[in-house]
Motif scaffolding. Structure first.
Motif, PDB file in Angstrom:
ATOM      1  N   VAL A 196       0.730  -1.118   0.100  1.00  0.00           N
ATOM      2  CA  VAL A 196       0.135   0.109  -0.028  1.00  0.00           C
ATOM      3  C   VAL A 196       0.892   1.260  -0.051  1.00  0.00           C
ATOM      4  O   VAL A 196       1.818   1.211   0.820  1.00  0.00           O
ATOM      5  CB  VAL A 196      -1.028  -0.042   1.380  1.00  0.00           C
ATOM      6  CG1 VAL A 196      -1.874   1.225   1.193  1.00  0.00           C
ATOM      7  CG2 VAL A 196      -1.742  -1.302   1.374  1.00  0.00           C
TER       8      VAL A 196
ATOM      9  N   GLY B  75      -5.733 -11.711   2.175  1.00  0.00           N
ATOM     10  CA  GLY B  75      -6.417 -10.530   1.552  1.00  0.00           C
ATOM     11  C   GLY B  75      -6.552  -9.303   2.517  1.00  0.00           C
ATOM     12  O   GLY B  75      -7.037  -8.156   2.174  1.00  0.00           O
ATOM     13  N   SER B  76      -6.081  -9.342   3.761  1.00  0.00           N
ATOM     14  CA  SER B  76      -6.235  -8.222   4.786  1.00  0.00           C
ATOM     15  C   SER B  76      -5.047  -7.351   4.372  1.00  0.00           C
ATOM     16  O   SER B  76      -4.124  -7.585   3.714  1.00  0.00           O
ATOM     17  CB  SER B  76      -6.185  -8.627   6.120  1.00  0.00           C
ATOM     18  OG  SER B  76      -4.856  -9.358   6.427  1.00  0.00           O
ATOM     19  N   THR B  77      -5.414  -6.057   4.690  1.00  0.00           N
ATOM     20  CA  THR B  77      -4.328  -4.868   4.434  1.00  0.00           C
ATOM     21  C   THR B  77      -4.356  -4.454   6.045  1.00  0.00           C
ATOM     22  O   THR B  77      -5.009  -3.962   6.816  1.00  0.00           O
ATOM     23  CB  THR B  77      -4.996  -3.874   3.763  1.00  0.00           C
ATOM     24  OG1 THR B  77      -5.331  -4.325   2.345  1.00  0.00           O
ATOM     25  CG2 THR B  77      -4.126  -2.646   3.539  1.00  0.00           C
TER      26      THR B  77
ATOM     27  N   VAL C 267      -1.185  -1.908  -4.191  1.00  0.00           N
ATOM     28  CA  VAL C 267      -2.660  -2.157  -4.097  1.00  0.00           C
ATOM     29  C   VAL C 267      -3.137  -0.897  -3.392  1.00  0.00           C
ATOM     30  O   VAL C 267      -2.443  -0.100  -2.750  1.00  0.00           O
ATOM     31  CB  VAL C 267      -2.828  -3.209  -3.209  1.00  0.00           C
ATOM     32  CG1 VAL C 267      -2.132  -4.348  -3.949  1.00  0.00           C
ATOM     33  CG2 VAL C 267      -2.105  -3.443  -2.023  1.00  0.00           C
TER      34      VAL C 267
ATOM     35  N   PRO D 213      -5.523   0.490  -0.630  1.00  0.00           N
ATOM     36  CA  PRO D 213      -6.220  -0.228   0.638  1.00  0.00           C
ATOM     37  C   PRO D 213      -7.637  -0.110   0.439  1.00  0.00           C
ATOM     38  O   PRO D 213      -8.268   0.558  -0.075  1.00  0.00           O
ATOM     39  CB  PRO D 213      -5.767   0.810   1.605  1.00  0.00           C
ATOM     40  CG  PRO D 213      -5.580   2.291   0.970  1.00  0.00           C
ATOM     41  CD  PRO D 213      -5.107   1.628  -0.595  1.00  0.00           C
ATOM     42  N   GLU D 214      -8.137  -1.210   1.470  1.00  0.00           N
ATOM     43  CA  GLU D 214      -9.544  -1.609   1.109  1.00  0.00           C
ATOM     44  C   GLU D 214     -10.425  -0.850   2.368  1.00  0.00           C
ATOM     45  O   GLU D 214      -9.730  -0.384   3.330  1.00  0.00           O
ATOM     46  CB  GLU D 214      -9.933  -2.973   1.421  1.00  0.00           C
ATOM     47  CG  GLU D 214      -9.260  -3.642   0.454  1.00  0.00           C
ATOM     48  CD  GLU D 214      -9.364  -5.483   0.393  1.00  0.00           C
ATOM     49  OE1 GLU D 214      -9.999  -5.612   1.365  1.00  0.00           O
ATOM     50  OE2 GLU D 214      -8.688  -6.044  -0.272  1.00  0.00           O
TER      51      GLU D 214
ATOM     52  N   TYR E  30       0.798  -3.023   3.990  1.00  0.00           N
ATOM     53  CA  TYR E  30       1.013  -4.172   3.335  1.00  0.00           C
ATOM     54  C   TYR E  30      -0.454  -4.987   2.951  1.00  0.00           C
ATOM     55  O   TYR E  30      -1.192  -4.934   4.014  1.00  0.00           O
ATOM     56  CB  TYR E  30       2.109  -5.122   4.191  1.00  0.00           C
ATOM     57  CG  TYR E  30       3.201  -4.129   4.618  1.00  0.00           C
ATOM     58  CD1 TYR E  30       4.205  -4.314   3.790  1.00  0.00           C
ATOM     59  CD2 TYR E  30       3.377  -3.916   5.801  1.00  0.00           C
ATOM     60  CE1 TYR E  30       5.445  -3.687   3.964  1.00  0.00           C
ATOM     61  CE2 TYR E  30       4.577  -3.029   6.140  1.00  0.00           C
ATOM     62  CZ  TYR E  30       5.434  -3.297   5.405  1.00  0.00           C
ATOM     63  OH  TYR E  30       6.624  -2.516   5.753  1.00  0.00           O
ATOM     64  N   GLN E  31      -0.404  -5.435   1.895  1.00  0.00           N
ATOM     65  CA  GLN E  31      -1.609  -6.597   1.787  1.00  0.00           C
ATOM     66  C   GLN E  31      -0.858  -7.952   2.156  1.00  0.00           C
ATOM     67  O   GLN E  31       0.006  -8.233   1.459  1.00  0.00           O
ATOM     68  CB  GLN E  31      -2.272  -6.441   0.385  1.00  0.00           C
ATOM     69  CG  GLN E  31      -3.438  -7.357   0.152  1.00  0.00           C
ATOM     70  CD  GLN E  31      -3.928  -7.197  -1.261  1.00  0.00           C
ATOM     71  OE1 GLN E  31      -3.361  -7.239  -1.995  1.00  0.00           O
ATOM     72  NE2 GLN E  31      -5.046  -7.125  -1.221  1.00  0.00           N
TER      73      GLN E  31
END
Length: 99
Positions: free
Chosen positions: A33, A47-49, A96, A98-99, A42-43
């Protein structure tokens, strides 16, 4: 033996503050990230960030494989453990959102 006879991977490992013992169910870092080009998190392979600070804490607890802890000034961060393979280095991972 002088520094010219020490393998590059050994020198790189010496630059790490610690290399935590990983747990059998440790996750891999699969993405970075970034904000303005700087790594902020970090991802993970589940699947978690997580933030950079959370990533360091998880790595210290053996929850992330393939990384060591390093520091710059007062800030700790993760670095790939040198293993002669370029494609698994953190710098080779995709960025990536972030979610």
């Amino acid at each position: 033996m002088d520094n010219n006879e020490i393998p590059d991977s050994a020198l790189a490992k010496n630059a790490l503050d610690s290399i935590p013992q990983t747990k059998s169910d440790a996750k891999d870092i699969v993405g970075l990230v970034k904000e303005s080009g700087r790594i902020t998190g970090y991802q993970l392979s589940d699947g978690s960030t997580v933030s950079k600070e959370e990533g360091v804490a998880l790595a210290k607890d053996g929850e992330i494989r393939g990384v060591g802890i390093a520091h710059r000034k007062d800030t700790e961060y993760l670095k790939s453990i040198p293993d002669e393979t370029e494609n698994n280095n953190l710098s080779s991972l995709p960025s990536v959102t972030p979610e």
